[in-house]
Design an enzyme around this catalytic site. Sequence first.
Site, short mmCIF file in Angstrom:
data_model
loop_
_atom_site.label_atom_id
_atom_site.label_comp_id
_atom_site.label_asym_id
_atom_site.label_seq_id
_atom_site.Cartn_x
_atom_site.Cartn_y
_atom_site.Cartn_z
CG HIS A 48 34.17 33.55 34.84
ND1 HIS A 48 34.03 33.30 36.19
CD2 HIS A 48 33.88 34.87 34.67
CE1 HIS A 48 33.69 34.42 36.81
NE2 HIS A 48 33.59 35.37 35.91
CG HIS A 94 35.45 38.40 42.24
ND1 HIS A 94 36.25 39.51 42.28
CD2 HIS A 94 35.00 38.34 40.95
CE1 HIS A 94 36.27 40.10 41.10
NE2 HIS A 94 35.52 39.40 40.27
#
Length: 766
Positions: A48, A94
């Site tokens: 990430h 998200h």
Amino acid sequence: MSAARVNVAPPASRHGLTEDEYRLVVDALGREPNETELGMFGAMWSEHCAYKHSRPLLAGLPSTGSRVLVGPGENAGALDIGDGLAVVFKVESHNHPSAIEPYQGAATGVGGIIRDIFTMGARPIALLNSLRFGPLDPADDPTGGTDEGAANRNRHLFGGVVAGIAGYGNCIGIPDVAGEIAFDPGFSGNPLVNAMCVGVARHDEITLARAAGAGNALMLVGAATGRDGIQGASFASAGLDSDSEERRPAVQVGNPFLEKLLMEACLELSGSEAVLAMQDLGAAGLTCALAELSARGGSGAEVLLDLVPVREAEMTSYELLLSESQERMLLVVRAGNEEEVRRAFARYELHAVPIGRVIDEPVIRASYRGEPVCEVPGRALADDAPRYVLPAAPPADLEARRTERLDDLAAAMPDAAGLLALLSSPNVRSRRPVWRRYDHMNGTNTLVGPGSGDAAVLRLKGTPRALALSIDGPGRLGALDPRLAGAAAVLEGALNVACCGAEPIGITDCLNFGSPETPEGYWQLAEAVGGMADACRALGLPIVSGNVSLYNETPEGPILPTPVVGTVGLLIDRSRLVPMRWREGHEIWLLGDPGLEPSALAASELAWRSGRRGGTPQLEIDASAAVVQLLVALAGDGVLAGAHDLSVGGLGVALARMAIASDGGAKVSLPRAAAEWPTAALFAEQDPSGALAEWPTAALFGERTGRVLLGVAADEAPRLADAAARAGVPAERLGTAQGRELQIDLAGSLLRISTEALASAWETPF
């Protein structure tokens, strides 16, 4: 340093680091890390944050151009739009948080992308979102794989995500102006929530995130720090499984009212000489902010964690450095100006606390309760994560799926019931029930809002200009050809803004894929990135910002490969804005290769709803780019009265959409002279007669990218035909706008539907 060390432990105890990665950490430090340092590396070297599987691929994307002011590597990209103004924009995902806690996952996704924009000194003016879910009803899954329990879960995720986006965006006062929603069984349990924000700043107001100048203060501003979101970055770098619900604390909790205050305070100071840099505290929290500011500035930082404002008792150094509590920023403030900054934030009733200083030594050194807790080179955290280029291979069954022939489906004769059924299907029907929950007129700049055009259009006050904004993914094309999916996402976004009359000037991307650690997953990612690069070069477009979201998979398997592209277009004269409609008497034209052959149905909505998930899709990138360029020129010359690109549902749905938007019908005949089109060679192979009658369903519902439906005044039609001929772009007159029915002549078979029936099908609720 004297902080306690951890013993050698199995990989599962090392925050996602492998044995080899752990040894690299030891090499970087010259010793074993302590618990806090291990957590810092685990977060910063996660996929990430580090993009360790994707960064080598992303290096091949074009990111420069005459308009580029800020490219990849900062909080957001920035392009020159004239008059000393810049458009600042970015898209992020998200996905994992939204799968666990959909309201807060989506809301904090919106909050995070807004901070990326005002961190740059730009005032946010628009939000967009791209969403993917599993089927909401078992009847909408032609595979039969969605039971009532899975559909209930998908409805829960859908409702929570939409509510979270609305709740955050409406409260903070930024209009949500455009987006897309798609449904497929591949997203059951793993929705995609991609949020894009666009802002505007003067060139001299753009603020970069770099710590420089020894002695300058590091000030933590905004909300107090809690335990929410700890190790959220690591959570987003693993697949979703039966234990994912236990990671609920890794989902942050948002406060849009506080973010509104934080935004206004930061923008008030962005042009001040007191503030040298700003950095959002997002993934990996304070650790990431310190690492990125230090690495970009070639400096270091000394921090006293006791000074961090907290909202929970007895927090550890690990928690303080890795909390992802929302609505926080780290500012680099010129030494001696701390009180000015504190007073500015106090006016908004916000914390602004000096927690440390910039130092020349390129390390991050933190202490807590009188003890040192970390001493780590900033570049080791931010830049020195390993990079992986892995074995790549297409899925074993791909060749078999791509060889499926769709001739029988293409040859079927369409009827009115089929068009209405497609128009009312979940992937085609109106999104009004969703976007009516969003305030899309906040700021009074919105000229074209959701549902009214192929792209949103916002005026730039004080100028004759406007921005056209779009966010698009390629639907199911990635399952058959991820390279074409990447190219199609770029081309679709460019076509959308061009249909409004705007010139595409730059894009941001969000790459949503499964695990890259399988040969199939890495191949899909690499192919999609390659396709995006091909299309960007054909269009001359830079990618100036973006996000990669990998490990989107559940125990049932990975999601469909989904590259999403946010596109910004510039309309120099907004009086030349092209609407999505026609008027009585207008001629209706089709621009671009018509895609009449069976392969145009590959990955189409009609084919997939019919249980046909194979075929060989085709896309001519240069030909599609020529359509984009011609559209912009025609709009600038005032030739076009209306435009709408062909995407989901092909020509049939595009005609229906234009009829609904225009509240008026049309009488059209689909082209039959195949020899006049660039696809003549394909027709000669598949159907020597070249008659449309052989493939009427392909002609009406094929979804090949690169086609646009136009409304043109009769006296402008010669100019259109001449311009298309000079550009080498196919253009065919289909008919005229007239009456209250959509009449489509399919080589002698007439399909007739009233505009009222079209609108009723289109407005089918979710």
